[in-house]
Design an enzyme around this catalytic site. Structure first.
Site, mmCIF file in Angstrom:
data_model
loop_
_atom_site.group_PDB
_atom_site.id
_atom_site.type_symbol
_atom_site.label_atom_id
_atom_site.label_comp_id
_atom_site.label_asym_id
_atom_site.label_seq_id
_atom_site.Cartn_x
_atom_site.Cartn_y
_atom_site.Cartn_z
ATOM 1 N N GLY A 100 49.841 42.408 -4.272
ATOM 2 C CA GLY A 100 49.273 43.605 -4.895
ATOM 3 C C GLY A 100 48.440 44.318 -3.865
ATOM 4 N N PRO A 101 48.122 45.578 -4.090
ATOM 5 C CA PRO A 101 47.363 46.328 -3.085
ATOM 6 C C PRO A 101 45.956 45.773 -2.907
ATOM 7 C CG PRO A 101 47.529 47.558 -5.130
ATOM 8 C CD PRO A 101 48.410 46.364 -5.290
ATOM 9 N N SER A 102 45.401 46.070 -1.753
ATOM 10 C CA SER A 102 44.044 45.639 -1.436
ATOM 11 C C SER A 102 43.066 46.169 -2.487
ATOM 12 C CB SER A 102 43.695 46.205 -0.055
ATOM 13 O OG SER A 102 42.399 45.836 0.291
ATOM 14 N N GLY A 103 42.219 45.290 -3.019
ATOM 15 C CA GLY A 103 41.193 45.697 -3.970
ATOM 16 C C GLY A 103 41.631 45.634 -5.420
ATOM 17 N N VAL A 104 42.868 45.231 -5.693
ATOM 18 C CA VAL A 104 43.358 45.225 -7.079
ATOM 19 C C VAL A 104 42.769 44.056 -7.887
ATOM 20 C CG1 VAL A 104 45.464 43.842 -6.735
ATOM 21 C CG2 VAL A 104 45.425 45.590 -8.501
ATOM 22 N N GLY A 105 42.348 43.009 -7.178
ATOM 23 C CA GLY A 105 41.754 41.864 -7.881
ATOM 24 C C GLY A 105 42.521 40.559 -7.716
ATOM 25 N N ARG A 109 35.055 38.350 7.073
ATOM 26 C CA ARG A 109 33.996 39.092 6.369
ATOM 27 C C ARG A 109 32.790 38.161 6.237
ATOM 28 N NH1 ARG A 109 38.286 40.679 1.792
ATOM 29 N NH2 ARG A 109 39.366 42.340 2.894
ATOM 30 N N ARG A 124 33.296 46.914 -3.518
ATOM 31 C CA ARG A 124 33.306 45.593 -2.871
ATOM 32 C C ARG A 124 32.486 45.640 -1.585
ATOM 33 N NH1 ARG A 124 39.008 42.748 -1.492
ATOM 34 N NH2 ARG A 124 38.919 44.109 0.327
ATOM 35 N N ARG A 132 43.812 51.297 3.678
ATOM 36 C CA ARG A 132 44.248 50.444 2.575
ATOM 37 C C ARG A 132 44.742 51.282 1.387
ATOM 38 N NH1 ARG A 132 42.067 44.847 2.973
ATOM 39 N NH2 ARG A 132 41.816 44.656 5.207
ATOM 40 N N ASN A 181 45.937 44.905 -13.875
ATOM 41 C CA ASN A 181 44.568 44.399 -13.914
ATOM 42 C C ASN A 181 43.620 45.549 -14.238
ATOM 43 O OD1 ASN A 181 42.226 42.947 -13.706
ATOM 44 N ND2 ASN A 181 42.230 42.872 -11.463
HETATM 45 N N1 LIG Z 1 52.480 38.486 4.538
HETATM 46 C C1 LIG Z 1 51.258 37.980 4.374
HETATM 47 N N2 LIG Z 1 50.291 38.715 3.825
HETATM 48 C C2 LIG Z 1 49.078 38.153 3.666
HETATM 49 C C3 LIG Z 1 48.807 36.817 4.030
HETATM 50 N N3 LIG Z 1 47.516 36.536 3.726
HETATM 51 C C4 LIG Z 1 47.017 37.641 3.177
HETATM 52 N N4 LIG Z 1 47.950 38.618 3.128
HETATM 53 C C5 LIG Z 1 47.845 39.979 2.586
HETATM 54 O O1 LIG Z 1 47.159 40.795 3.502
HETATM 55 C C6 LIG Z 1 46.524 41.844 2.802
HETATM 56 C C7 LIG Z 1 45.120 42.003 3.290
HETATM 57 O O2 LIG Z 1 44.362 40.876 2.971
HETATM 58 P P1 LIG Z 1 42.787 40.831 3.240
HETATM 59 O O3 LIG Z 1 42.531 41.252 4.659
HETATM 60 O O4 LIG Z 1 42.270 39.519 2.815
HETATM 61 O O5 LIG Z 1 42.241 42.036 2.352
HETATM 62 P P2 LIG Z 1 42.167 42.258 0.775
HETATM 63 O O6 LIG Z 1 43.540 42.200 0.218
HETATM 64 O O7 LIG Z 1 41.590 43.605 0.689
HETATM 65 O O8 LIG Z 1 41.270 41.209 0.192
HETATM 66 C C8 LIG Z 1 46.635 41.481 1.327
HETATM 67 O O9 LIG Z 1 47.696 42.256 0.763
HETATM 68 C C9 LIG Z 1 47.026 40.041 1.316
HETATM 69 O O10 LIG Z 1 47.812 39.699 0.186
HETATM 70 C C10 LIG Z 1 49.871 36.059 4.593
HETATM 71 O O11 LIG Z 1 49.769 34.892 4.940
HETATM 72 N N5 LIG Z 1 51.074 36.692 4.736
HETATM 73 N N1 LIG Z 2 39.659 44.080 -13.644
HETATM 74 C C1 LIG Z 2 38.651 44.414 -12.827
HETATM 75 N N2 LIG Z 2 37.775 45.353 -13.197
HETATM 76 C C2 LIG Z 2 36.771 45.705 -12.364
HETATM 77 N N3 LIG Z 2 36.559 45.173 -11.141
HETATM 78 C C3 LIG Z 2 37.427 44.235 -10.710
HETATM 79 C C4 LIG Z 2 38.517 43.807 -11.537
HETATM 80 N N4 LIG Z 2 39.206 42.862 -10.845
HETATM 81 C C5 LIG Z 2 38.583 42.709 -9.660
HETATM 82 N N5 LIG Z 2 37.499 43.514 -9.570
HETATM 83 C C6 LIG Z 2 36.593 43.696 -8.439
HETATM 84 O O1 LIG Z 2 37.319 44.475 -7.468
HETATM 85 C C7 LIG Z 2 36.996 44.076 -6.159
HETATM 86 C C8 LIG Z 2 38.282 43.723 -5.426
HETATM 87 O O2 LIG Z 2 38.788 42.508 -5.960
HETATM 88 P P1 LIG Z 2 39.459 41.412 -5.026
HETATM 89 O O3 LIG Z 2 39.722 40.216 -5.857
HETATM 90 O O4 LIG Z 2 38.641 41.235 -3.780
HETATM 91 O O5 LIG Z 2 40.831 42.177 -4.641
HETATM 92 P P2 LIG Z 2 42.011 41.776 -3.649
HETATM 93 O O6 LIG Z 2 41.905 40.306 -3.390
HETATM 94 O O7 LIG Z 2 43.239 42.149 -4.396
HETATM 95 O O8 LIG Z 2 41.805 42.601 -2.429
HETATM 96 C C9 LIG Z 2 36.023 42.919 -6.269
HETATM 97 O O9 LIG Z 2 34.716 43.408 -6.057
HETATM 98 C C10 LIG Z 2 36.208 42.422 -7.703
HETATM 99 O O10 LIG Z 2 35.020 41.882 -8.216
#
Ligand SMILES: Nc1nc2c(ncn2[C@@H]2O[C@H](COP(=O)(O)OP(=O)(O)O)[C@@H](O)[C@H]2O)c(=O)[nH]1
Ligand SMILES: Nc1ncnc2c1ncn2[C@@H]1O[C@H](COP(=O)(O)OP(=O)(O)O)[C@@H](O)[C@H]1O
Length: 409
Positions: free
Chosen positions: A149-154, A182, A275, A286, A309
């Site tokens: 799922g996209p970054s920040g979706v949960g 981070r 976040r 992102r 979500n």
């Molecule tokens: N293909 C691939 N994607 C990954 C892997 N680990 C994390 N990601 C993806 O990389 C993206 C960025 O992750 P991250 O830097 O943790 O940022 P966040 O998604 O904003 O929490 C997310 O879409 C993750 O699902 C991996 O091992 N392989």
């Molecule tokens: N359903 C929701 N409603 C509001 N905020 C949410 C929800 N799900 C996640 N969040 C918040 O959104 C931010 C991004 O979530 P996170 O789990 O880090 O996303 P991802 O791993 O997909 O990048 C976090 O601060 C989290 O607490």
């Protein structure tokens, strides 16, 4: 002579390594023949075996009858350690089952994949002959779960909730990444934070199940990350992007694929900003990537389920529902019983059953022990673990008594 050769039944052509002496003249040294088996698939002869000292690995050499020469393949996955000989049986013309003699139950059953979709794909990528090892795991562990799922979706939030509620059931596949940690992130827990050059070399060495460049950094799932969770007897959760999910779909890792969607782009942006872990530039990158990811997530056919979500609790309940966890009381998982495979045995194959036959004479009556391995429901594969091994033991005695003992289910 070969310690154990392939079966009859027309499934696995059997012959002794002695038969290869003519080919040895082509410049290949067949040492330690006593611990080698040979299996023919099409024009290729796979000679498997190695030193008898239990510190070296079992090696694979291929005689290509088309080329008339020996080939040293690239070997993916962790290799099994040598043992006092083994038996081998060809399954489905694409993998060879290896049963090690005198090994512990959790190390006795291995699969060498030689023509599976994963091996064929790697052969194309690497441009060399490729084979891949996968260790057999007793019992029916559930399929791994891929969450994208996209970054920040949960994604991370939902995965944390699942792991907190069911700590003994799920294990997280710790990815490698070249991005900086981070504030709260710990090396080896959230990610293995790695230098780009190191990760690139490890990718070339075949250590990764999948990898992708995401938001300008390299991310990847190592074979070891998935194996560690499987070895702990837990169900593996992978948090990876859509490109990674596509690669896993094409691999032998049979998984459930779930895509998490935001309720709107505005809400996604709000979550990313709230976040507070990214710079403005990174947030914009992102968000730009999110549009394409959501499109692919919805339309690529990679994903088995799409979850929205919006309300976190509702989404979590839906996630549990589709994983069959609603109303689930986390019970301690009962480990599958292990079986000691006999040191001296013969192996044959009938349909989906591998029959391991041991004859051990006792002082008064002879007991013949048959162990049956059902290979109809194997899951997963190289590089990593093949789950779903199911052994049954049948004891029969010369006084006519017999008994069947179900060893795992
Ligand atoms: N293909 C691939 N994607 C990954 C892997 N680990 C994390 N990601 C993806 O990389 C993206 C960025 O992750 P991250 O830097 O943790 O940022 P966040 O998604 O904003 O929490 C997310 O879409 C993750 O699902 C991996 O091992 N392989
Ligand atoms: N359903 C929701 N409603 C509001 N905020 C949410 C929800 N799900 C996640 N969040 C918040 O959104 C931010 C991004 O979530 P996170 O789990 O880090 O996303 P991802 O791993 O997909 O990048 C976090 O601060 C989290 O607490």
């Amino acid at each position: 002579m070969v310690a154990g050769t392939n079966s009859s039944m027309g499934e696995a052509p059997a012959f002794l390594v002695d038969d290869l002496h003519g080919e040895q003249l082509n410049g290949f040294d067949l040492k330690n023949e006593a611990s080698k088996t040979a299996t023919v698939i099409g024009d290729k002869k796979y000679v498997i075996g190695g030193a008898d000292d239990e510190t070296a690995f079992i090696e694979v050499q291929i005689f290509d009858h088309n080329l008339g020469e020996w080939v040293n393949p690239t070997v993916l996955g962790n290799k099994p350690l040598s043992c006092k000989g083994h038996s081998s049986v060809l399954l489905n013309n694409d993998r060879i089952l290896i049963i090690k003699k005198g090994s512990k139950p959790d190390d006795s059953t291995w699969f060498l994949e030689v023509e599976t979709p994963y091996v064929r794909q790697q052969r194309k990528v690497m441009g060399t002959e490729v084979v891949a090892w996968s260790k057999g795991v007793i019992g029916n562990a559930e399929k791994p779960i891929v969450i994208s799922g996209p970054s920040g979706v949960g994604k991370g939030t939902l995965i944390s909730m699942l792991m907190k509620e069911f700590p003994s059931m799920f294990g997280f596949s710790v990815s490698h990444t070249t991005r900086a940690p981070r504030g709260m992130e710990k090396d080896g827990v959230h990610y293995h934070f790695t230098e780009k050059s190191v990760m690139e070399k490890e990718i070339r060495d075949g250590k990764f199940l999948e990898f992708a460049s995401v938001h300008g950094n390299l991310y990847g799932t190592s074979v070891e990350a998935v194996e560690q969770v499987a070895d702990a007897g837990k169900r593996c959760i992978l948090d990876i992007d859509v490109q990674g999910a596509r690669s896993v779909r094409a691999s032998s890792l049979e998984a459930i694929f779930i895509f998490i969607c935001p309720p709107s782009m505005e809400e996604l942006e709000k979550r990313l900003r709230d976040r507070g872990t990214e710079t403005e530039e990174q947030i914009l990158k992102r968000l730009r990537n999110a549009k394409a990811e959501i499109e692919q997530g919805k339309s690529s056919g990679i994903f088995d389920f799409i979850l929205y979500n919006d309300n976190l609790e509702e989404c979590y309940e839906n996630l549990k529902k589709l994983l069959g966890l609603n109303g689930h009381v986390a019970a301690p998982t009962k480990p599958a019983r292990e079986v000691n495979l006999p040191m001296d045995h013969s192996v044959s194959k009938i349909d989906d059953k591998i029959i391991i036959n041991s004859i051990s004479p006792g002082p008064e009556k002879e007991s013949k022990n048959l162990i049956i391995l059902d290979v109809s429901s194997l899951k997963g594969g190289a590089p990593g673990r093949t789950r779903g091994l199911n052994f049954h033991a049948i004891h029969s005695f010369s006084d006519g008594l017999s008994g069947m003992d179900r060893l795992s289910c």
